[in-house]
Design a protein around this motif. Structure first.
Motif, PDB file in Angstrom:
ATOM      1  N   GLN A 104      10.540 -12.010 -29.580  1.00  0.00           N
ATOM      2  CA  GLN A 104       9.391 -11.686 -28.740  1.00  0.00           C
ATOM      3  C   GLN A 104       9.763 -10.626 -27.705  1.00  0.00           C
ATOM      4  O   GLN A 104       8.976  -9.725 -27.409  1.00  0.00           O
ATOM      5  CB  GLN A 104       8.852 -12.943 -28.054  1.00  0.00           C
ATOM      6  N   ASP A 105      10.975 -10.708 -27.165  1.00  0.00           N
ATOM      7  CA  ASP A 105      11.451  -9.699 -26.220  1.00  0.00           C
ATOM      8  C   ASP A 105      11.562  -8.332 -26.899  1.00  0.00           C
ATOM      9  O   ASP A 105      11.206  -7.306 -26.306  1.00  0.00           O
ATOM     10  CB  ASP A 105      12.804 -10.097 -25.624  1.00  0.00           C
ATOM     11  N   VAL A 106      12.033  -8.307 -28.140  1.00  0.00           N
ATOM     12  CA  VAL A 106      12.149  -7.054 -28.881  1.00  0.00           C
ATOM     13  C   VAL A 106      10.767  -6.454 -29.117  1.00  0.00           C
ATOM     14  O   VAL A 106      10.560  -5.246 -28.921  1.00  0.00           O
ATOM     15  CB  VAL A 106      12.889  -7.273 -30.226  1.00  0.00           C
ATOM     16  N   VAL A 107       9.804  -7.285 -29.519  1.00  0.00           N
ATOM     17  CA  VAL A 107       8.445  -6.803 -29.763  1.00  0.00           C
ATOM     18  C   VAL A 107       7.843  -6.243 -28.467  1.00  0.00           C
ATOM     19  O   VAL A 107       7.218  -5.173 -28.473  1.00  0.00           O
ATOM     20  CB  VAL A 107       7.557  -7.918 -30.350  1.00  0.00           C
ATOM     21  N   LYS A 108       8.046  -6.939 -27.351  1.00  0.00           N
ATOM     22  CA  LYS A 108       7.520  -6.464 -26.067  1.00  0.00           C
ATOM     23  C   LYS A 108       8.147  -5.128 -25.699  1.00  0.00           C
ATOM     24  O   LYS A 108       7.454  -4.202 -25.261  1.00  0.00           O
ATOM     25  CB  LYS A 108       7.773  -7.484 -24.965  1.00  0.00           C
ATOM     26  N   ALA A 109       9.453  -5.001 -25.888  1.00  0.00           N
ATOM     27  CA  ALA A 109      10.134  -3.740 -25.580  1.00  0.00           C
ATOM     28  C   ALA A 109       9.604  -2.610 -26.454  1.00  0.00           C
ATOM     29  O   ALA A 109       9.390  -1.490 -25.973  1.00  0.00           O
ATOM     30  CB  ALA A 109      11.642  -3.901 -25.762  1.00  0.00           C
ATOM     31  N   ASP A 111       6.581  -2.480 -27.824  1.00  0.00           N
ATOM     32  CA  ASP A 111       5.219  -2.199 -27.353  1.00  0.00           C
ATOM     33  C   ASP A 111       5.258  -1.327 -26.104  1.00  0.00           C
ATOM     34  O   ASP A 111       4.463  -0.388 -25.967  1.00  0.00           O
ATOM     35  CB  ASP A 111       4.457  -3.498 -27.075  1.00  0.00           C
ATOM     36  N   ASP A 112       6.163  -1.632 -25.185  1.00  0.00           N
ATOM     37  CA  ASP A 112       6.305  -0.830 -23.968  1.00  0.00           C
ATOM     38  C   ASP A 112       6.721   0.602 -24.316  1.00  0.00           C
ATOM     39  O   ASP A 112       6.211   1.564 -23.729  1.00  0.00           O
ATOM     40  CB  ASP A 112       7.330  -1.460 -23.016  1.00  0.00           C
ATOM     41  N   THR A 113       7.627   0.750 -25.254  1.00  0.00           N
ATOM     42  CA  THR A 113       8.075   2.074 -25.676  1.00  0.00           C
ATOM     43  C   THR A 113       6.923   2.858 -26.298  1.00  0.00           C
ATOM     44  O   THR A 113       6.739   4.047 -26.021  1.00  0.00           O
ATOM     45  CB  THR A 113       9.242   1.958 -26.683  1.00  0.00           C
ATOM     46  N   LEU A 114       6.123   2.192 -27.147  1.00  0.00           N
ATOM     47  CA  LEU A 114       4.974   2.861 -27.761  1.00  0.00           C
ATOM     48  C   LEU A 114       3.945   3.272 -26.711  1.00  0.00           C
ATOM     49  O   LEU A 114       3.370   4.364 -26.787  1.00  0.00           O
ATOM     50  CB  LEU A 114       4.324   1.948 -28.806  1.00  0.00           C
ATOM     51  N   ALA A 115       3.703   2.422 -25.721  1.00  0.00           N
ATOM     52  CA  ALA A 115       2.757   2.760 -24.656  1.00  0.00           C
ATOM     53  C   ALA A 115       3.258   3.964 -23.860  1.00  0.00           C
ATOM     54  O   ALA A 115       2.478   4.868 -23.526  1.00  0.00           O
ATOM     55  CB  ALA A 115       2.545   1.560 -23.737  1.00  0.00           C
ATOM     56  N   ALA A 116       4.543   4.007 -23.568  1.00  0.00           N
ATOM     57  CA  ALA A 116       5.117   5.143 -22.844  1.00  0.00           C
ATOM     58  C   ALA A 116       5.020   6.417 -23.679  1.00  0.00           C
ATOM     59  O   ALA A 116       4.706   7.494 -23.152  1.00  0.00           O
ATOM     60  CB  ALA A 116       6.568   4.851 -22.477  1.00  0.00           C
ATOM     61  N   LYS A 117       5.257   6.302 -24.976  1.00  0.00           N
ATOM     62  CA  LYS A 117       5.144   7.457 -25.883  1.00  0.00           C
ATOM     63  C   LYS A 117       3.714   7.974 -25.911  1.00  0.00           C
ATOM     64  O   LYS A 117       3.471   9.178 -25.814  1.00  0.00           O
ATOM     65  CB  LYS A 117       5.588   7.069 -27.295  1.00  0.00           C
ATOM     66  N   ASP A 118       2.746   7.067 -26.011  1.00  0.00           N
ATOM     67  CA  ASP A 118       1.338   7.469 -26.010  1.00  0.00           C
ATOM     68  C   ASP A 118       0.956   8.158 -24.711  1.00  0.00           C
ATOM     69  O   ASP A 118       0.226   9.162 -24.702  1.00  0.00           O
ATOM     70  CB  ASP A 118       0.433   6.260 -26.261  1.00  0.00           C
ATOM     71  N   ALA A 119       1.425   7.635 -23.586  1.00  0.00           N
ATOM     72  CA  ALA A 119       1.138   8.252 -22.289  1.00  0.00           C
ATOM     73  C   ALA A 119       1.755   9.650 -22.212  1.00  0.00           C
ATOM     74  O   ALA A 119       1.134  10.587 -21.693  1.00  0.00           O
ATOM     75  CB  ALA A 119       1.658   7.365 -21.160  1.00  0.00           C
TER      76      ALA A 119
END
Length: 133
Positions: A104-109, A111-119
Motif C-alpha cells: 500500500q505504501d508503494v502504491v501511494k508513493a 500515485d504521488d509520483t504520477l500526480a507530481a508528473k501530471d502537475a
C-alpha cells in the motif's frame, strides 16, 4: 536442544521445489543437506533464523520441550511434535499484514509520483502555450 525430528518432518512435508529453496537458503552454495543437523546435532543462530523465517514460526518452536500450546500433528506416520495452529496462523497473518502495508505504501508513493508528473506536464504546457489552460 534442537528438535531434529520436527525439522526432518517439516522438511519432508515440503515439495521438491520448496526443499531446494530451503537448502539453498540454509547452506548457500555448499553441498550440505538436512542430514547436516543430525550429524552435528548443532545449529547456528543464523541457520535457525532461516528455518524459523521459512516456516513462519518463532525460534523457540524448534527447541525440544518448546512451551508453545499446541496440538500434536502426525506426518510420515511419526509424531512430528507440537504445532501451535493459532500461533502459526497469527504469525503468518502478521507477516501478510506487513506485506500488504508495504505494498500500500508503494502504491501511494507511485500515485504521488504520477500526480507530481501530471502537475509538471501541466506547468510546462502552460509555459509553452500561455493561452492554453
Amino acid at each position: 536442544m534442537l528438535n531434529l525430528d520436527l525439522i526432518d518432518n517439516l522438511y519432508a512435508g515440503l515439495t521438491k521445489e520448496q526443499q531446494q529453496e530451503l537448502i539453498g537458503l540454509l547452506f548457500k552454495k555448499s553441498k550440505q543437506t538436512m542430514s547436516y543437523f543430525r550429524r552435528t546435532k548443532d545449529i547456528s543462530l543464523s541457520k535457525l533464523e532461516v528455518l524459523a523465517d521459512f516456516f513462519h514460526m518463532p525460534l523457540d518452536y524448534f527447541r525440544v520441550g518448546s512451551s508453545f500450546r499446541a496440538n500434536n500433528v502426525s506426518g510420515n506416520n511419526n509424531t512430528v511434535g507440537n504445532v501451535s495452529v493459532n500461533t502459526n496462523l497469527m504469525i503468518e497473518n502478521e507477516s501478510l499484514r506487513k506485506q500488504l502495508e508495504a505494498l500500500q505504501d508503494v502504491v501511494k508513493a507511485k500515485d504521488d509520483t504520477l500526480a507530481a508528473k501530471d502537475a509538471l506536464i501541466h506547468s510546462l504546457q502552460e509555459r509553452l502555450n500561455p493561452s492554453v489552460k
